[in-house]
Design a protein around this motif. Sequence first.
Motif, mmCIF file in Angstrom:
data_model
loop_
_atom_site.group_PDB
_atom_site.id
_atom_site.type_symbol
_atom_site.label_atom_id
_atom_site.label_comp_id
_atom_site.label_asym_id
_atom_site.label_seq_id
_atom_site.Cartn_x
_atom_site.Cartn_y
_atom_site.Cartn_z
ATOM 1 N N TYR A 214 0.648 -1.150 0.059
ATOM 2 C CA TYR A 214 0.033 0.017 0.091
ATOM 3 C C TYR A 214 0.953 1.362 -0.104
ATOM 4 C CZ TYR A 214 -2.507 3.754 1.963
ATOM 5 O OH TYR A 214 -3.183 5.123 2.149
ATOM 6 N N ASP A 215 0.463 2.168 -0.656
ATOM 7 C CA ASP A 215 1.206 3.560 -0.425
ATOM 8 C C ASP A 215 0.233 4.826 -0.964
ATOM 9 O OD1 ASP A 215 3.365 5.031 -0.049
ATOM 10 O OD2 ASP A 215 4.132 5.014 -2.043
ATOM 11 N N ILE A 216 0.629 5.928 -0.486
ATOM 12 C CA ILE A 216 -0.291 7.188 -0.627
ATOM 13 C C ILE A 216 0.789 8.281 -0.730
ATOM 14 C CG2 ILE A 216 -0.830 7.457 1.824
ATOM 15 C CD1 ILE A 216 -3.416 8.638 0.822
ATOM 16 N N HIS A 217 0.494 9.097 -1.602
ATOM 17 C CA HIS A 217 1.426 10.485 -1.708
ATOM 18 C C HIS A 217 0.483 11.326 -1.711
ATOM 19 C CE1 HIS A 217 5.638 9.089 -2.067
ATOM 20 N NE2 HIS A 217 5.073 7.849 -2.548
ATOM 21 N N GLN A 218 0.882 12.679 -1.289
ATOM 22 C CA GLN A 218 0.349 13.798 -1.278
ATOM 23 C C GLN A 218 0.181 14.498 -2.807
ATOM 24 O OE1 GLN A 218 1.832 16.276 1.703
ATOM 25 N NE2 GLN A 218 0.468 18.152 1.060
ATOM 26 N N THR B 23 3.687 2.105 -8.300
ATOM 27 C CA THR B 23 5.071 1.383 -8.583
ATOM 28 C C THR B 23 5.520 0.970 -7.114
ATOM 29 O OG1 THR B 23 5.596 2.302 -10.677
ATOM 30 C CG2 THR B 23 7.272 1.248 -9.562
ATOM 31 N N HIS B 24 5.422 2.043 -6.271
ATOM 32 C CA HIS B 24 5.710 1.649 -5.043
ATOM 33 C C HIS B 24 5.188 0.695 -4.276
ATOM 34 C CE1 HIS B 24 7.851 6.037 -4.629
ATOM 35 N NE2 HIS B 24 8.172 5.285 -5.530
ATOM 36 N N ALA B 25 3.839 0.629 -4.437
ATOM 37 C CA ALA B 25 2.792 -0.409 -3.733
ATOM 38 C C ALA B 25 3.076 -1.789 -4.382
ATOM 39 C CB ALA B 25 1.338 -0.082 -4.010
HETATM 40 MG MG MG Z 1 5.905 5.831 -1.887
#
Ligand code: MG
Length: 160
Positions: A9-13, A43-45
């Motif tokens: 899981y990832d989240i960015h502002q 891609t990070h997730a």
């Molecule tokens: Mg990230």
Amino acid sequence: MNIRIGNGYDIHQLVSDRPLILGGVRIPHELGLLGHSDADVLTHAIMDAMLGALSLGDIGLYFPPSDPQWAGADSLNLLAQVHKLIRERGWEVGNIDSVVVAERPKLKPHISAMRDRLAQVLNMEGDRIGIKATTNEKLGPVGREEGIAAYAVTLLVSQS
Ligand code: MG
């Protein structure tokens, strides 16, 4: 056991002065994702799912935001490194499924390009990479367009 599952899981502002890059594809939008690298949340997730499947930690361990060498990094290059890591341990990606949660812009027109780029980096057929896009129905920070989140699962298959 010759298969392993991993999730990420990832989240960015979202901010006004950054490009929006998802699955290695630059998407035209007035907002982009804030982060130390290119902030490619999808891609990070996916990378975290691959690492998690082998209990290898998370991307923060390999590419710490405190390390200037990862500033502005192309996340597809990081993905290639994570792929190398799992291959060196005798594993290959069976398939990936993912969801990007974004209120805007419409991602559907870009999904096949994202799948192609990820498939190229992972040297696998595109039909083994699922990418879905949904909104958050205007709820919460993603719904208020303060950020974009992504979820991924992957199945790794032992090559030995
Ligand atoms: Mg990230």
